[in-house]
Design an enzyme around this catalytic site. Structure first.
Site, mmCIF file in Angstrom:
data_model
loop_
_atom_site.group_PDB
_atom_site.id
_atom_site.type_symbol
_atom_site.label_atom_id
_atom_site.label_comp_id
_atom_site.label_asym_id
_atom_site.label_seq_id
_atom_site.Cartn_x
_atom_site.Cartn_y
_atom_site.Cartn_z
ATOM 1 N N LYS A 143 -22.981 14.155 14.747
ATOM 2 C CA LYS A 143 -21.808 13.309 14.983
ATOM 3 C C LYS A 143 -21.694 13.088 16.478
ATOM 4 O O LYS A 143 -22.207 13.892 17.272
ATOM 5 C CB LYS A 143 -20.535 13.999 14.476
HETATM 6 P P1 NAD Z 1 -10.761 3.088 10.661
HETATM 7 O O1 NAD Z 1 -10.619 3.170 12.129
HETATM 8 O O2 NAD Z 1 -11.321 1.856 10.051
HETATM 9 O O3 NAD Z 1 -9.329 3.363 9.960
HETATM 10 C C1 NAD Z 1 -8.517 4.442 10.324
HETATM 11 C C2 NAD Z 1 -7.137 4.228 9.702
HETATM 12 O O4 NAD Z 1 -6.306 5.354 9.998
HETATM 13 C C3 NAD Z 1 -6.413 2.997 10.245
HETATM 14 O O5 NAD Z 1 -5.766 2.316 9.190
HETATM 15 C C4 NAD Z 1 -5.357 3.599 11.187
HETATM 16 O O6 NAD Z 1 -4.216 2.798 11.335
HETATM 17 C C5 NAD Z 1 -5.035 4.879 10.432
HETATM 18 N N1 NAD Z 1 -4.393 5.865 11.288
HETATM 19 C C6 NAD Z 1 -4.794 6.362 12.462
HETATM 20 N N2 NAD Z 1 -3.898 7.228 12.964
HETATM 21 C C7 NAD Z 1 -2.900 7.280 12.049
HETATM 22 C C8 NAD Z 1 -1.663 7.981 11.986
HETATM 23 N N3 NAD Z 1 -1.295 8.847 12.948
HETATM 24 N N4 NAD Z 1 -0.870 7.785 10.894
HETATM 25 C C9 NAD Z 1 -1.244 6.950 9.921
HETATM 26 N N5 NAD Z 1 -2.403 6.244 9.930
HETATM 27 C C10 NAD Z 1 -3.203 6.421 10.987
HETATM 28 O O7 NAD Z 1 -11.621 4.385 10.233
HETATM 29 P P2 NAD Z 1 -12.453 4.617 8.897
HETATM 30 O O8 NAD Z 1 -13.865 4.294 9.159
HETATM 31 O O9 NAD Z 1 -11.742 4.014 7.749
HETATM 32 O O10 NAD Z 1 -12.394 6.221 8.810
HETATM 33 C C11 NAD Z 1 -11.272 6.892 8.261
HETATM 34 C C12 NAD Z 1 -11.670 8.318 7.933
HETATM 35 O O11 NAD Z 1 -12.783 8.316 7.019
HETATM 36 C C13 NAD Z 1 -12.150 9.175 9.129
HETATM 37 O O12 NAD Z 1 -11.818 10.508 8.865
HETATM 38 C C14 NAD Z 1 -13.668 9.013 9.062
HETATM 39 O O13 NAD Z 1 -14.342 10.073 9.699
HETATM 40 C C15 NAD Z 1 -13.860 9.062 7.559
HETATM 41 N N6 NAD Z 1 -15.123 8.497 7.092
HETATM 42 C C16 NAD Z 1 -15.467 7.219 7.389
HETATM 43 C C17 NAD Z 1 -16.668 6.718 6.897
HETATM 44 C C18 NAD Z 1 -17.074 5.288 7.121
HETATM 45 O O14 NAD Z 1 -18.102 4.877 6.560
HETATM 46 N N7 NAD Z 1 -16.334 4.502 7.880
HETATM 47 C C19 NAD Z 1 -17.518 7.534 6.138
HETATM 48 C C20 NAD Z 1 -17.112 8.835 5.837
HETATM 49 C C21 NAD Z 1 -15.910 9.307 6.323
#
Ligand code: NAD
Length: 456
Positions: A143
């Site tokens: 990561k």
């Molecule tokens: P992203 O940046 O697209 O979305 C993040 C979301 O979280 C946004 O809607 C944001 O507004 C919200 N957020 C942030 N802080 C917040 C708060 N304090 N209160 C409420 N909402 C809040 O990110 P993503 O890619 O969707 O990733 C989200 C999670 O999933 C992370 O933990 C990431 O590690 C995990 N993840 C992502 C992927 C991927 O393929 N993108 C794969 C596996 C895991």
């Protein structure tokens, strides 16, 4: 999409997970003092490794494997200057943590967030090792990230930041060694700049240098279905696991915390299967509509405005009301450690499907368990993203472009197999699904180590 600070920052003084009890041993495992772990029980790295050690104890994993897996192989930190649009220079800090490569090259996303810390990156790299093992892709875990708020920089500044970061870590990554991908705050455009910079620096055009990274735009080596893959995997897991708790997907009601990549795709795909999204919350606020919020329309609103606030098809509610909303399934898809004890007490659902990495703290999980709420752990539930990243890498390496149907079908096979391994481990060890998922992941790693041995 802008992201706010992880919830733990405002709750750093909250009480530690209770010692002893179930599942509480993770807060005081002897390996923490042996390896000099951070003593703060709210430290994310301590919490995530603690959950793994609990599983390792239950399955009697040899001590040497526990210590190997409790620490990353490499921790890389770089500081690099970048010229801003106004001609001034700023220094940025970047990370790449390579946790383990016993099963294949290091693999894992790059987070662009102003609040990225080394211990967060170590936790996320560790989770990647576990996830890749569980879902059966030939990768280890890694990561990385840059301490930057991508929404406070122009496109040209971000391009220079991303390219300069790539230059700083170029000797540490590679299509057969360490393959990054998108995470919070990073997107397909950033991946394209990384692939382009890497291929320019490596001067190996013709040897698929773009396979150094996944999550690229489809027109530059990306895979169909990668953008929605994590959400698709969450839904595939739910389809497989919900019958066990007597919930039908067609008539299921759900709420989503975080409406970015993972949250919005989970919402859209669940809705297309007949389920109804009742509430959602992101960094701009929380909204609810008991008749259902249209996830497709909301995703379009978020794309235009940057958040869920102001969406006409729902009413604004406060944070507590959001957590209290009665649903069958609650999907945390924002940041780590957002479901602590207070949130776990408020939740009114049958199942928590972890779309985000490590969204539930050990203390939060104890509350959920005591209240009979089933938790589908992140290393199972959100492993769809890395699975389709693997398919992208295979397509790059073999100069192919798969059809979307083929991507979805293969993803579904991996998700079902991972769910089955988790269920089997739960049956054998009589534990919760998180511990079972770790055991299933550790079994594969332990087998690899037993035949590989440890050099010399
Ligand atoms: P992203 O940046 O697209 O979305 C993040 C979301 O979280 C946004 O809607 C944001 O507004 C919200 N957020 C942030 N802080 C917040 C708060 N304090 N209160 C409420 N909402 C809040 O990110 P993503 O890619 O969707 O990733 C989200 C999670 O999933 C992370 O933990 C990431 O590690 C995990 N993840 C992502 C992927 C991927 O393929 N993108 C794969 C596996 C895991």
């Amino acid at each position: 999409m802008p992201t706010a600070s992880p919830a733990r920052k405002s709750s750093a003084s909250k009480p530690a997970a209770a010692k002893g009890g179930k599942p509480g041993k993770e807060s005081d495992h002897p390996i923490f003092s042996e390896l000099g772990f951070p003593v703060d029980p709210n430290n994310l790295y301590r919490q995530t490794v603690g959950s793994m050690l609990q599983a390792a104890d239950l399955m009697d994993l040899p001590h040497h494997l526990k210590i190997i897996l409790a620490q990353p192989k490499n921790e890389i930190m770089v500081n690099f200057p970048v010229k801003m649009d106004d001609g001034t220079y700023r220094l940025f800090k970047g990370y790449r943590v390579q946790h383990n490569n016993a099963l294949g090259p290091f693999k894992g996303g790059l987070r662009f967030h102003h609040d990225v810390h080394l211990d967060d990156v170590k936790s996320l790299a560790f989770l990647m090792t576990m996830k890749c093992s569980l879902v059966g892709v030939p990768y280890g875990g890694g990561k990385g990230g840059i301490k930057v708020d991508p929404y406070k920089h122009s496109k040209s500044e971000m391009e220079r930041i991303v390219r300069r970061f790539t230059t700083a870590i170029a000797h540490q990554i590679g299509p057969d060694y360490d393959i990054p991908a998108p995470d919070v705050g990073s997107n397909a455009q950033h991946m394209a700049w990384i692939a382009d910079t890497y291929s320019f620096l490596s001067e190996v055009g013709g040897h698929q240098p773009e396979a150094v990274i996944t999550g690229k735009p489809v027109e530059f080596g990306g895979s169909l279905g990668r953008e929605k893959a994590t959400g698709q995997g969450v839904v595939d897991t739910l389809v497989e696991m919900l019958p066990e708790v007597g919930v039908e997907i067609k008539s299921c009601k759900f709420s989503v915390l975080g409406f970015g990549n993972v949250g919005s795709w989970t919402g859209k795909i669940l809705q297309d299967k007949g389920a109804k999204m009742i509430a959602t919350m992101d960094h701009t606020g929380a909204i609810r509509n008991d008749g259902g919020i249209d996830a497709h329309q909301l995703a379009e609103h978020v794309r235009k405005t940057g958040g869920v606030a102001g969406f006409k098809g729902a009413t604004r509610i406060d944070k507590d009301e959001f957590y209290k909303t009665k649903v069958d399934v609650f999907v945390p898809a924002a940041l780590e450690q957002m479901i602590q004890e207070p949130e776990a007490q408020l939740l009114n659902c049958k199942v928590v499907a972890e779309g985000a990495n490590a969204p539930t703290t050990p203390a939060g999980e104890r509350v959920l368990e005591a209240r009979g709420i089933e938790v589908l752990p992140a290393i199972l539930c959100n492993s769809g993203g890395v699975t389709v990243s693997y398919f992208e890498w295979v397509q790059n390496k073999t100069c192919q472009q798969w059809e979307l149907n083929d991507v979805d079908r293969e993803l579904n096979k991996h998700m079902i197999a991972a769910a089955k391994r988790t269920r089997d481990a739960r049956k054998k060890y009589k534990c919760n699904l998180r511990t079972a998922a770790y055991i299933a992941a550790l079994e594969r790693l332990a087998s690899a180590y037993s035949v590989r041995g440890i050099f010399p």
